[in-house]
Design an enzyme around this catalytic site. Structure first.
Site, PDB file in Angstrom:
ATOM      1  N   ASN A 145      -8.404  -3.986 -20.454  1.00  0.00           N
ATOM      2  CA  ASN A 145      -7.831  -4.689 -19.305  1.00  0.00           C
ATOM      3  C   ASN A 145      -8.495  -6.062 -19.219  1.00  0.00           C
ATOM      4  O   ASN A 145      -9.640  -6.172 -18.804  1.00  0.00           O
ATOM      5  CB  ASN A 145      -8.099  -3.852 -18.043  1.00  0.00           C
ATOM      6  CG  ASN A 145      -7.660  -4.551 -16.768  1.00  0.00           C
ATOM      7  OD1 ASN A 145      -6.999  -5.581 -16.809  1.00  0.00           O
ATOM      8  ND2 ASN A 145      -8.046  -3.982 -15.633  1.00  0.00           N
ATOM      9  N   TRP A 146      -7.765  -7.072 -19.655  1.00  0.00           N
ATOM     10  CA  TRP A 146      -8.356  -8.413 -19.710  1.00  0.00           C
ATOM     11  C   TRP A 146      -8.509  -9.035 -18.326  1.00  0.00           C
ATOM     12  O   TRP A 146      -9.144 -10.072 -18.176  1.00  0.00           O
ATOM     13  CB  TRP A 146      -7.512  -9.347 -20.591  1.00  0.00           C
ATOM     14  CG  TRP A 146      -7.464  -8.976 -22.038  1.00  0.00           C
ATOM     15  CD1 TRP A 146      -7.994  -7.849 -22.633  1.00  0.00           C
ATOM     16  CD2 TRP A 146      -6.862  -9.736 -23.101  1.00  0.00           C
ATOM     17  NE1 TRP A 146      -7.743  -7.871 -23.984  1.00  0.00           N
ATOM     18  CE2 TRP A 146      -7.050  -9.016 -24.305  1.00  0.00           C
ATOM     19  CE3 TRP A 146      -6.167 -10.952 -23.148  1.00  0.00           C
ATOM     20  CZ2 TRP A 146      -6.575  -9.472 -25.534  1.00  0.00           C
ATOM     21  CZ3 TRP A 146      -5.691 -11.412 -24.369  1.00  0.00           C
ATOM     22  CH2 TRP A 146      -5.899 -10.676 -25.551  1.00  0.00           C
ATOM     23  N   LYS A 147      -7.868  -8.439 -17.330  1.00  0.00           N
ATOM     24  CA  LYS A 147      -7.896  -9.000 -15.963  1.00  0.00           C
ATOM     25  C   LYS A 147      -7.498 -10.481 -16.010  1.00  0.00           C
ATOM     26  O   LYS A 147      -6.569 -10.833 -16.729  1.00  0.00           O
ATOM     27  CB  LYS A 147      -9.271  -8.761 -15.322  1.00  0.00           C
ATOM     28  CG  LYS A 147      -9.658  -7.276 -15.353  1.00  0.00           C
ATOM     29  CD  LYS A 147     -10.855  -6.957 -14.529  1.00  0.00           C
ATOM     30  CE  LYS A 147     -11.151  -5.461 -14.638  1.00  0.00           C
ATOM     31  NZ  LYS A 147     -12.308  -5.048 -13.833  1.00  0.00           N
ATOM     32  N   HIS A 200      -4.724  -0.454  -9.650  1.00  0.00           N
ATOM     33  CA  HIS A 200      -6.132  -0.769  -9.945  1.00  0.00           C
ATOM     34  C   HIS A 200      -6.867  -1.039  -8.638  1.00  0.00           C
ATOM     35  O   HIS A 200      -6.312  -1.653  -7.727  1.00  0.00           O
ATOM     36  CB  HIS A 200      -6.210  -1.977 -10.880  1.00  0.00           C
ATOM     37  CG  HIS A 200      -7.587  -2.170 -11.433  1.00  0.00           C
ATOM     38  ND1 HIS A 200      -8.604  -2.712 -10.682  1.00  0.00           N
ATOM     39  CD2 HIS A 200      -8.121  -1.847 -12.629  1.00  0.00           C
ATOM     40  CE1 HIS A 200      -9.713  -2.725 -11.421  1.00  0.00           C
ATOM     41  NE2 HIS A 200      -9.445  -2.199 -12.593  1.00  0.00           N
ATOM     42  N   GLU A 253      -8.970  -3.121  -7.813  1.00  0.00           N
ATOM     43  CA  GLU A 253      -9.044  -4.529  -7.423  1.00  0.00           C
ATOM     44  C   GLU A 253      -7.766  -4.965  -6.729  1.00  0.00           C
ATOM     45  O   GLU A 253      -7.741  -5.985  -6.039  1.00  0.00           O
ATOM     46  CB  GLU A 253      -9.335  -5.401  -8.653  1.00  0.00           C
ATOM     47  CG  GLU A 253     -10.788  -5.269  -9.084  1.00  0.00           C
ATOM     48  CD  GLU A 253     -11.040  -5.586 -10.549  1.00  0.00           C
ATOM     49  OE1 GLU A 253     -10.160  -6.149 -11.218  1.00  0.00           O
ATOM     50  OE2 GLU A 253     -12.144  -5.248 -11.019  1.00  0.00           O
ATOM     51  N   GLU A 285     -11.602   5.789 -12.072  1.00  0.00           N
ATOM     52  CA  GLU A 285     -12.616   4.736 -12.057  1.00  0.00           C
ATOM     53  C   GLU A 285     -13.363   4.764 -10.734  1.00  0.00           C
ATOM     54  O   GLU A 285     -12.762   4.537  -9.675  1.00  0.00           O
ATOM     55  CB  GLU A 285     -11.952   3.359 -12.200  1.00  0.00           C
ATOM     56  CG  GLU A 285     -11.060   3.234 -13.409  1.00  0.00           C
ATOM     57  CD  GLU A 285     -10.770   1.783 -13.756  1.00  0.00           C
ATOM     58  OE1 GLU A 285     -11.327   1.314 -14.749  1.00  0.00           O
ATOM     59  OE2 GLU A 285     -10.023   1.121 -13.024  1.00  0.00           O
ATOM     60  N   GLY A 299     -17.355  -3.258 -13.394  1.00  0.00           N
ATOM     61  CA  GLY A 299     -17.915  -4.595 -13.562  1.00  0.00           C
ATOM     62  C   GLY A 299     -19.362  -4.732 -13.130  1.00  0.00           C
ATOM     63  O   GLY A 299     -19.884  -5.834 -13.028  1.00  0.00           O
ATOM     64  N   SER A 306     -17.472  -0.023 -16.329  1.00  0.00           N
ATOM     65  CA  SER A 306     -18.601  -0.425 -17.175  1.00  0.00           C
ATOM     66  C   SER A 306     -18.714   0.381 -18.469  1.00  0.00           C
ATOM     67  O   SER A 306     -19.814   0.668 -18.937  1.00  0.00           O
ATOM     68  CB  SER A 306     -19.911  -0.363 -16.382  1.00  0.00           C
ATOM     69  OG  SER A 306     -19.879  -1.307 -15.317  1.00  0.00           O
ATOM     70  N   GLY A 354     -12.787  -2.989 -19.045  1.00  0.00           N
ATOM     71  CA  GLY A 354     -12.629  -4.360 -18.571  1.00  0.00           C
ATOM     72  C   GLY A 354     -13.455  -5.316 -19.403  1.00  0.00           C
ATOM     73  O   GLY A 354     -13.072  -5.725 -20.496  1.00  0.00           O
ATOM     74  N   GLY A 355     -14.641  -5.654 -18.892  1.00  0.00           N
ATOM     75  CA  GLY A 355     -15.491  -6.667 -19.516  1.00  0.00           C
ATOM     76  C   GLY A 355     -15.694  -6.491 -21.014  1.00  0.00           C
ATOM     77  O   GLY A 355     -15.640  -7.464 -21.774  1.00  0.00           O
TER      78      GLY A 355
HETATM   79  P1  PGA Z   1     -15.200  -2.888 -16.343  1.00  0.00           P
HETATM   80  O1  PGA Z   1     -13.744  -2.785 -15.684  1.00  0.00           O
HETATM   81  O2  PGA Z   1     -15.120  -2.202 -17.670  1.00  0.00           O
HETATM   82  O3  PGA Z   1     -15.459  -4.367 -16.470  1.00  0.00           O
HETATM   83  O4  PGA Z   1     -16.140  -2.213 -15.417  1.00  0.00           O
HETATM   84  C1  PGA Z   1     -13.015  -1.607 -15.760  1.00  0.00           C
HETATM   85  C2  PGA Z   1     -11.730  -1.733 -14.979  1.00  0.00           C
HETATM   86  O5  PGA Z   1     -11.739  -2.379 -13.933  1.00  0.00           O
HETATM   87  O6  PGA Z   1     -10.694  -1.194 -15.368  1.00  0.00           O
END
Ligand code: PGA
Length: 258
Positions: free
Chosen positions: A9-11, A95, A97, A169, A175, A216, A237-238
């Site tokens: 997930n590149w966000k 998600h 976020e 999650e 993150g 993470s 994500g990251g």
């Molecule tokens: P993260 O993000 O790996 O940077 O913690 C995961 C996500 O939000 O799907």
């Protein structure tokens, strides 16, 4: 045996076309060579077309990061399932976020509309669920996450329910560099996520749904999650923004037991 699925997930990153294409070209061949796992990239909308071209003729598939449930209409700035259906196999829905804005009840209801819209347009939803730290510490995880799952799956057919992907999650793990312990994640996925699906659709469907862990996840911890029998992959994500993502996928699939 459930086929594992690891999605990046590149966000709101790697948003310039040149940058996205160059990254996709860099990882496509080694990523394509890893077998036995569905590999999904979820870039920002503005580079979906460019990344789609870059990964043509590979087994890598694309996902979007959200969408509206309606096909068209006066919804300034929204993206409809029709706009995604030619480019994407998957769409991330709910998600945390994005759930963070608006009341939970509204979010659950609109996420359910989006899940239905995804199937109408040939997209597979990756439905995100998870509790925040306060809920976890108050012992509310089971009730809260179970309700999120029930709401998202409401009204689906058995076939549709089986095809859903769920990403569990824990919100404070996203993150932050802090992950749940793999055994905790395994327990919640088995008891709560599959439990809620089993209540409505039966045990066979609950066992067929693929459930990812997210929060993470990185190249060093992916294997510990993938050895857990209930964990079928990761939403990353990251750690999906670097070429190391290929190594993460490689390490993720080797110990897979789900
Ligand atoms: P993260 O993000 O790996 O940077 O913690 C995961 C996500 O939000 O799907």
């Amino acid at each position: 045996m459930r086929q594992p699925i690891i999605a990046g997930n590149w966000k709101m990153h790697i948003g310039r076309v040149e940058e996205a294409v160059s990254f996709a070209r860099q990882i496509r061949q080694p990523l394509n060579e890893i077998e036995g796992v569905d590999r999904v990239l979820c870039p920002p909308f503005t580079v979906l077309t460019a990344v789609a071209e870059a990964i043509q003729h590979t087994q890598i598939t694309l996902g979007a990061q959200t969408m509206h449930w309606e096909e068209f209409g006066a919804h300034t700035g929204e993206i409809s399932p029709i706009m995604l259906s030619e480019l994407c196999h998957y769409v991330i829905l709910g998600h945390s976020e994005r759930r963070a804005t608006g009341s939970a009840a509204e979010a659950d209801q609109s996420i359910n509309l989006k899940v239905h819209a995804a199937f109408t347009h040939g997209l597979t939803p990756i439905i995100c669920v998870g509790e925040n730290l306060g809920q976890n510490e108050a012992g509310e995880t089971h009730a809260f996450v179970g309700a999120q799952v029930r709401a998202a799956f409401d009204g689906l057919t058995t076939e549709q329910a089986m095809r859903c992907v769920v990403a569990y999650e824990q919100i404070w793990a996203i993150g932050t560099g802090k992950s749940a312990t793999p055994t905790d994640a395994n327990r919640t996925i088995g008891l709560t996520v599959r439990g809620a699906i089993a209540e409505s659709f039966g045990e066979e469907v609950a066992q067929a749904v693929r459930v990812q862990y997210g929060g993470s996840v990185n190249v060093d911890n992916i294997a510990t999650f993938m050895t857990m029998p209930e964990v079928d992959g990761a939403l990353v994500g990251g750690a999906s923004l670097k070429p190391d993502f290929v190594e993460l996928v490689r390490r993720g699939v080797s110990p897979y037991v789900g």
